[in-house]
Design an enzyme around this catalytic site. Structure first.
Site, PDB file in Angstrom:
ATOM      1  N   ARG A 127      37.773  11.643  -3.606  1.00  0.00           N
ATOM      2  CA  ARG A 127      36.733  11.802  -4.598  1.00  0.00           C
ATOM      3  C   ARG A 127      36.634  13.133  -4.701  1.00  0.00           C
ATOM      4  O   ARG A 127      36.122  13.844  -3.891  1.00  0.00           O
ATOM      5  CB  ARG A 127      35.744  10.979  -5.286  1.00  0.00           C
ATOM      6  CG  ARG A 127      35.067  11.319  -6.781  1.00  0.00           C
ATOM      7  CD  ARG A 127      33.740  10.166  -6.892  1.00  0.00           C
ATOM      8  NE  ARG A 127      33.011   9.761  -6.475  1.00  0.00           N
ATOM      9  CZ  ARG A 127      32.731   9.088  -5.270  1.00  0.00           C
ATOM     10  NH1 ARG A 127      33.040   8.063  -5.206  1.00  0.00           N
ATOM     11  NH2 ARG A 127      32.127   9.077  -4.521  1.00  0.00           N
ATOM     12  N   GLU A 173      34.883  13.844 -11.531  1.00  0.00           N
ATOM     13  CA  GLU A 173      35.217  13.555 -10.773  1.00  0.00           C
ATOM     14  C   GLU A 173      35.788  12.529  -9.933  1.00  0.00           C
ATOM     15  O   GLU A 173      36.128  11.190 -10.369  1.00  0.00           O
ATOM     16  CB  GLU A 173      33.236  12.627 -10.110  1.00  0.00           C
ATOM     17  CG  GLU A 173      33.153  11.852 -11.540  1.00  0.00           C
ATOM     18  CD  GLU A 173      32.062  11.587 -10.894  1.00  0.00           C
ATOM     19  OE1 GLU A 173      31.477  10.547 -10.105  1.00  0.00           O
ATOM     20  OE2 GLU A 173      30.485  11.536 -11.959  1.00  0.00           O
ATOM     21  N   HIS A 223      37.015   4.144 -12.495  1.00  0.00           N
ATOM     22  CA  HIS A 223      36.006   4.811 -12.899  1.00  0.00           C
ATOM     23  C   HIS A 223      36.532   5.814 -13.769  1.00  0.00           C
ATOM     24  O   HIS A 223      37.124   6.164 -13.896  1.00  0.00           O
ATOM     25  CB  HIS A 223      34.795   5.096 -12.124  1.00  0.00           C
ATOM     26  CG  HIS A 223      35.166   6.101 -11.130  1.00  0.00           C
ATOM     27  ND1 HIS A 223      35.281   7.676 -11.937  1.00  0.00           N
ATOM     28  CD2 HIS A 223      35.445   5.956  -9.958  1.00  0.00           C
ATOM     29  CE1 HIS A 223      35.866   8.446 -10.883  1.00  0.00           C
ATOM     30  NE2 HIS A 223      35.803   7.618  -9.469  1.00  0.00           N
ATOM     31  N   HIS A 251      29.972  12.039 -16.456  1.00  0.00           N
ATOM     32  CA  HIS A 251      29.059  11.967 -17.387  1.00  0.00           C
ATOM     33  C   HIS A 251      28.498  13.084 -17.433  1.00  0.00           C
ATOM     34  O   HIS A 251      28.505  14.508 -16.935  1.00  0.00           O
ATOM     35  CB  HIS A 251      28.424  10.859 -16.250  1.00  0.00           C
ATOM     36  CG  HIS A 251      28.406  11.201 -14.719  1.00  0.00           C
ATOM     37  ND1 HIS A 251      27.045  11.911 -14.822  1.00  0.00           N
ATOM     38  CD2 HIS A 251      29.151  11.250 -13.617  1.00  0.00           C
ATOM     39  CE1 HIS A 251      26.702  11.940 -13.268  1.00  0.00           C
ATOM     40  NE2 HIS A 251      28.120  11.690 -12.902  1.00  0.00           N
ATOM     41  N   HIS A 270      22.859  10.251 -14.193  1.00  0.00           N
ATOM     42  CA  HIS A 270      23.357  10.309 -15.357  1.00  0.00           C
ATOM     43  C   HIS A 270      23.162  10.715 -16.796  1.00  0.00           C
ATOM     44  O   HIS A 270      22.154   9.438 -16.481  1.00  0.00           O
ATOM     45  CB  HIS A 270      24.045   8.657 -15.096  1.00  0.00           C
ATOM     46  CG  HIS A 270      24.623   8.493 -14.796  1.00  0.00           C
ATOM     47  ND1 HIS A 270      25.402   7.089 -14.039  1.00  0.00           N
ATOM     48  CD2 HIS A 270      25.643   9.477 -13.063  1.00  0.00           C
ATOM     49  CE1 HIS A 270      26.374   7.993 -12.946  1.00  0.00           C
ATOM     50  NE2 HIS A 270      26.853   8.611 -12.647  1.00  0.00           N
ATOM     51  N   HIS A 326      30.007   2.807  -4.724  1.00  0.00           N
ATOM     52  CA  HIS A 326      28.308   2.932  -4.442  1.00  0.00           C
ATOM     53  C   HIS A 326      27.799   2.576  -3.077  1.00  0.00           C
ATOM     54  O   HIS A 326      26.758   2.241  -3.269  1.00  0.00           O
ATOM     55  CB  HIS A 326      27.837   2.106  -6.014  1.00  0.00           C
ATOM     56  CG  HIS A 326      27.946   2.882  -6.986  1.00  0.00           C
ATOM     57  ND1 HIS A 326      27.989   1.961  -8.048  1.00  0.00           N
ATOM     58  CD2 HIS A 326      28.450   4.403  -7.095  1.00  0.00           C
ATOM     59  CE1 HIS A 326      28.148   2.610  -9.391  1.00  0.00           C
ATOM     60  NE2 HIS A 326      28.803   3.876  -8.672  1.00  0.00           N
ATOM     61  N   GLU A 371      34.409  16.294  -6.781  1.00  0.00           N
ATOM     62  CA  GLU A 371      33.733  15.703  -8.047  1.00  0.00           C
ATOM     63  C   GLU A 371      32.838  17.278  -8.306  1.00  0.00           C
ATOM     64  O   GLU A 371      32.451  17.649  -7.035  1.00  0.00           O
ATOM     65  CB  GLU A 371      32.348  14.827  -7.721  1.00  0.00           C
ATOM     66  CG  GLU A 371      30.968  14.664  -9.064  1.00  0.00           C
ATOM     67  CD  GLU A 371      30.483  13.881  -9.180  1.00  0.00           C
ATOM     68  OE1 GLU A 371      30.270  12.942  -7.818  1.00  0.00           O
ATOM     69  OE2 GLU A 371      29.802  12.784  -9.985  1.00  0.00           O
ATOM     70  N   ASP A 374       0.806  -1.228   0.151  1.00  0.00           N
ATOM     71  CA  ASP A 374      -0.028  -0.261   0.207  1.00  0.00           C
ATOM     72  C   ASP A 374       0.711   0.912   0.115  1.00  0.00           C
ATOM     73  O   ASP A 374       0.804   2.620   0.338  1.00  0.00           O
ATOM     74  CB  ASP A 374      -1.391  -0.155   1.380  1.00  0.00           C
ATOM     75  CG  ASP A 374      -2.342  -1.253   1.507  1.00  0.00           C
ATOM     76  OD1 ASP A 374      -2.217  -1.876  -0.333  1.00  0.00           O
ATOM     77  OD2 ASP A 374      -3.085  -0.486   2.098  1.00  0.00           O
ATOM     78  N   TYR A 395      41.340   4.672  -5.160  1.00  0.00           N
ATOM     79  CA  TYR A 395      40.372   4.552  -3.568  1.00  0.00           C
ATOM     80  C   TYR A 395      41.843   3.052  -3.527  1.00  0.00           C
ATOM     81  O   TYR A 395      42.265   2.178  -4.561  1.00  0.00           O
ATOM     82  CB  TYR A 395      39.585   4.165  -4.938  1.00  0.00           C
ATOM     83  CG  TYR A 395      38.425   4.546  -5.073  1.00  0.00           C
ATOM     84  CD1 TYR A 395      37.723   5.069  -4.033  1.00  0.00           C
ATOM     85  CD2 TYR A 395      38.461   4.907  -6.543  1.00  0.00           C
ATOM     86  CE1 TYR A 395      36.924   7.044  -5.224  1.00  0.00           C
ATOM     87  CE2 TYR A 395      38.501   5.902  -6.575  1.00  0.00           C
ATOM     88  CZ  TYR A 395      36.692   6.946  -6.058  1.00  0.00           C
ATOM     89  OH  TYR A 395      36.581   7.416  -6.744  1.00  0.00           O
ATOM     90  N   ASP A 402      25.519  16.998  -8.540  1.00  0.00           N
ATOM     91  CA  ASP A 402      25.952  15.939  -8.369  1.00  0.00           C
ATOM     92  C   ASP A 402      27.589  15.842  -7.563  1.00  0.00           C
ATOM     93  O   ASP A 402      28.290  16.793  -8.487  1.00  0.00           O
ATOM     94  CB  ASP A 402      25.969  14.843  -9.280  1.00  0.00           C
ATOM     95  CG  ASP A 402      26.872  13.611  -9.266  1.00  0.00           C
ATOM     96  OD1 ASP A 402      27.508  13.710  -8.588  1.00  0.00           O
ATOM     97  OD2 ASP A 402      27.247  12.794 -10.313  1.00  0.00           O
ATOM     98  N   ASP A 435      29.279  12.223  -1.615  1.00  0.00           N
ATOM     99  CA  ASP A 435      28.571  12.153  -2.844  1.00  0.00           C
ATOM    100  C   ASP A 435      27.163  12.125  -3.216  1.00  0.00           C
ATOM    101  O   ASP A 435      26.691  11.670  -2.395  1.00  0.00           O
ATOM    102  CB  ASP A 435      29.353  10.974  -3.730  1.00  0.00           C
ATOM    103  CG  ASP A 435      29.222  11.410  -5.158  1.00  0.00           C
ATOM    104  OD1 ASP A 435      27.891  12.202  -5.488  1.00  0.00           O
ATOM    105  OD2 ASP A 435      29.684   9.832  -6.041  1.00  0.00           O
TER     106      ASP A 435
HETATM  107  N1  GLY Z   1      26.091   9.970  -7.598  1.00  0.00           N
HETATM  108  C1  GLY Z   1      26.947   9.596  -8.962  1.00  0.00           C
HETATM  109  C2  GLY Z   1      27.882   9.717  -9.737  1.00  0.00           C
HETATM  110  O1  GLY Z   1      29.305  10.498  -9.362  1.00  0.00           O
HETATM  111  O2  GLY Z   1      28.200   9.537 -10.793  1.00  0.00           O
HETATM  112 MN    MN Z   2      28.552  11.819 -10.802  1.00  0.00          MN
HETATM  113 MN    MN Z   3      28.931  12.533  -7.878  1.00  0.00          MN
END
Ligand code: GLY
Ligand code: MN
Ligand code: MN
Length: 438
Positions: free
Chosen positions: A405, A383, A349, A353, A360, A242, A407, A38, A387, A270, A259
């Site tokens: 990181r 970003e 990574h 993006h 994204h 993540h 960003e 519900d 790590y 972001d 982040d």
């Molecule tokens: N927060 C997702 C990224 O940095 O791509």
């Molecule tokens: Mn990002």
């Molecule tokens: Mn991010």
């Protein structure tokens, strides 16, 4: 709303010009998603549908019919229903949909099976995002088959299905003035939330305390929802890219990687920042941090019209690899370590993006196999990070359990770029000064 109905109408017109006269486009809204019995997740409109309508209700379908004399923009949506509206809230209905959304016509969604095959009939191609939603795919095929069944009576079904996304996503990739305005609000609110989180941070609190601070600041800035689940990762947790559990302790001596970004009128921010829980970087933390920052600044510098999409990434990878060699974490020639991808052990990574209605965001990164050339109006993140989990073989212990990181969101402008998220400090001295003043 910053983006006005006239702009949504212009977008529909532009898409229709691309489609050509003898076609039809069909775009469904998002559906409600069940969270528990519900109880639904807060509704989030499908970004493509929203981009063309500004309409924020589920159970709707937009139909575009270029060149149709009796109306080119048709909306199917929920009917007004006094009882349902008492329980679940306002519904726009058909009459207001034509006025406020600038549709030529609106019909109850319950009538779509009766009406849509008639609109399809005689059109040569259907523009549609096949594969997004299997149930809706079947319905589109079903509507087409309804016409096919009437071929002996002279009906003519569309013969061709064309992916709507190419043209639409190319439009979404270049942000309009109003979109940039909305993105700046999302960026500003997110930056203020990051500053508040930095000021709030102290040993003895938990990651969840910081997430709460972020969400509170987003809401205070008129951003009801984050653009994605916030990552609040202290110490070793920052090496999980993540990480969203956000339940760990904030320990003295650890770094905290945040982040997080807010969503404003559909548009995402972001931002990542990494800073010491106690307000002072240790020597190893600082050494790594300075290289990530240097990489980020080098990558941001490479964001300008005429440069291609990979150039910021290449700039970041070069500096990050130089740093790893300089600090003795990788051994060998920088060139060779880049070539072999050895740096990927610590930077796995990409450097960014597209960002827009989706965090994204849509838009091709390569055209005919070549990296896309940057153009004014594109917005992307930069970003880079390091790590280094505990147990990293051949890596001195002092570097272990550090994840960093940094960003920011960068708008490509005619003469270079503009950093939209510059409101949060990222120089070591500035972070330490701000935290000392807590
Ligand atoms: N927060 C997702 C990224 O940095 O791509
Ligand atoms: Mn990002
Ligand atoms: Mn991010």
């Amino acid at each position: 709303m910053i983006v006005k109905p006239t702009e949504f109408a212009r977008r529909r017109k532009k898409l229709m010009q691309h489609m050509g006269r003898n076609s039809i486009a069909i775009l469904p809204s998002a559906n409600e998603q069940v969270r528990s019995r519900d109880v639904n997740f807060p509704f989030r409109q499908d970004s493509d549908f929203f981009y063309l309508t500004g309409f924020d209700e589920p159970e709707a379908v937009l139909v575009l019919l270029p060149g149709r004399k009796q109306g080119q923009c048709i909306l199917f949506n929920r009917e007004k229903d006094p009882i349902a509206e008492i329980w679940h809230g306002h519904r726009l209905g058909q009459e207001a949909a034509t006025e406020t959304l600038g549709m030529d016509d609106a019909f109850p969604i319950g009538d779509i099976d009766d009406i849509l095959p008639g609109l399809m009939e005689g059109r040569e191609s259907i523009y549609f995002a096949l594969g997004n939603n299997p149930e809706f795919d079947r319905r589109v095929v079903g509507w087409r088959n309804t016409i096919r069944d009437q071929v002996s009576r002279g009906a003519s079904p569309p013969g061709e299905m064309i992916d709507l996304r190419h043209a639409l996503h190319d439009m979404r990739l270049i942000k309009s003035r109003a979109e940039i305005k909305a993105m700046k609000v999302a960026a500003q609110v997110s930056a203020e939330a990051h500053v508040a989180a930095m000021q709030r941070c102290a040993p003895g609190l938990t990651e969840l305390d910081i997430e709460a601070e972020l969400l509170y600041r987003f809401a205070r800035g008129d951003c009801r929802h984050p653009a994605y689940p916030a990552i609040v990762a202290a110490g070793a947790n920052a090496c999980i890219l993540h990480y969203i559990e956000n339940r760990g302790p904030l320990n003295d001596g650890d770094l905290l990687l945040i982040d997080a970004g807010a969503e404003y009128q559909g548009y995402a921010a972001d931002i990542s920042r990494t800073f010491p829980v106690n307000g002072r970087f240790t020597e190893p933390q600082k050494a790594l941090y300075e290289w990530v920052l240097k990489a980020q600044l080098a990558a941001i510098k490479a964001v300008k019209p005429g440069n291609h999409w990979e150039q910021p990434h290449e700039a970041a990878v070069r500096v990050l690899t130089e740093g790893l060699v300089e600090l003795g974490i990788l051994k060998g020639e920088v060139e060779q370590l880049i070539e072999s991808g050895a740096y990927r052990r610590f930077y796995m990574h990409k450097t960014g993006h597209w960002i827009g209605l989706d965090v994204h965001d849509v838009g091709d990164y390569r055209i005919h196999g070549e990296p896309r050339v940057l153009e004014p109006g594109m917005v992307l993140t930069i970003e880079p990070g390091y790590y280094i989990p505990a147990g990293s073989k051949g890596v001195a212990k002092k570097w272990w359990d550090i994840g960093i990181r940094i960003e920011d969101d960068i708008l490509v402008t005619p003469d270079g770029h503009e950093v939209l998220t510059g409101g949060v400090p990222k120089q070591v001295d500035d972070i330490e000064a701000m935290m000392a003043a807590r």
